[in-house]
Enzyme design. Structure first.
Site: not given
Ligand code: NAD
Length: 255
Positions: A58, A138, A151, A155
């Protein structure tokens, strides 16, 4: 090539980063909350010919992040790059946010990145080598989005940590950059979209479609679009870049 630790590697953007970097020739340590998810991605990494190892942690727990870095070094025989990708979303009007809500998201999105930065820098230092630190910010780290206020704050904070760490570690040859995706249709966006629907009465899918409709390049962003930029950040072509957090969003204009 090099040994790379990716957090949140079990799905979505983290999985795509792991696979892209494996295809680039890097060995990958996959870190996430659940072993099952990273075990599957590890098999996919091995199919590329690169080494893979898994570690359940975590990222909000500092000791676990330091242990993940140690594991990476032992299992892959090196440690060169960390991708602090793990993050969670939270959709709520600011009026509704309570202390327990801010604590949880801050612990993962900001503290989790800080522990990753600290653990990686300490390991690079102890090995007497350079290294690269790559953090997930982000588009919400460039603009405060309605209903995504906390959120967005996390970021923005990731960009602040990225800039500060880049300055603190530059003399040691450690670069620190971030990537800022726009709207990527991962499970995170499924959750965001559902929550918008509950709060605003929008139909399911409507909020996601509205955002995608505002992408100038005219198509939804894929995890692989993000991974392509992280591939650049993890490789030697980015050696002269530090403290940066570019938008990789297809020219998103909807707010
Ligand atoms: N999806 C989008 O549009 C988007 C846009 C901008 C930024 N992001 C950022 O990109 C990153 C990945 O996003 P995503 O869309 O793949 O998310 P997602 O929710 O699909 O995947 C996130 C992964 O992180 C893991 N996770 C969550 N909390 C955790 C913790 N405390 N310790 C270890 N692992 C943990 C989850 O189990 C999951 O496998 C994030 O930081 C998100 O904020 C995503």
């Amino acid at each position: 090539m090099s040994a790379v630790l990716v957090t949140g590697a079990g799905q979505g953007i983290g999985r795509a980063i792991a696979l892209r970097l494996a295809n680039d020739g890097h060995d990958i340590a996959l870190v996430d909350l659940v072993e099952d998810k990273i075990a599957g991605v590890a098999d996919e990494v091995r199919e590329t010919g690169s080494k893979a190892t898994t570690f359940v942690a975590d990222v909000s727990d500092r000791d676990q992040v330091f242990a993940a870095v140690e594991h990476t070094h032992e299992a892959l025989g090196g440690f060169d790059v960390i991708v602090n990708n793990a993050g969670i979303a939270q959709v709520a009007p600011l009026d509704d946010v309570r202390p327990e809500d801010t604590k949880k998201i801050w612990a993962v999105n900001v503290d989790g990145v800080l522990w990753g930065i600290q653990a990686a820098a300490a390991k690079f230092r102890s090995l007497g080598q350079k290294g690269k630190i790559i953090n997930a910010s982000s588009i919400a780290g460039h603009d405060g989005f309605a209903m995504l206020g906390v959120y967005s704050a996390t970021k923005f904070a990731v960009r602040a940590l990225t800039q500060a760490a880049a300055k603190e570690y530059a003399a040691e040859g450690i670069t620190v950059n971030a990537y800022c995706p726009g709207v990527v249709g991962t499970d995170m966006w499924v959750t965001i979209d559902k929550r918008f629907a509950e709060l605003t009465g929008a139909a399911e899918g409507e909020t996601y479609d509205k955002f995608v409709g505002g992408i100038a390049l005219g198509r939804a962003q894929t995890p692989e679009d993000v991974a392509a930029f992280v591939s650049y950040l993890a490789g030697p072509d980015s050696d002269y870049m530090t403290g940066q957090a570019p938008l990789i969003d297809g020219g998103l204009v909807y707010r």
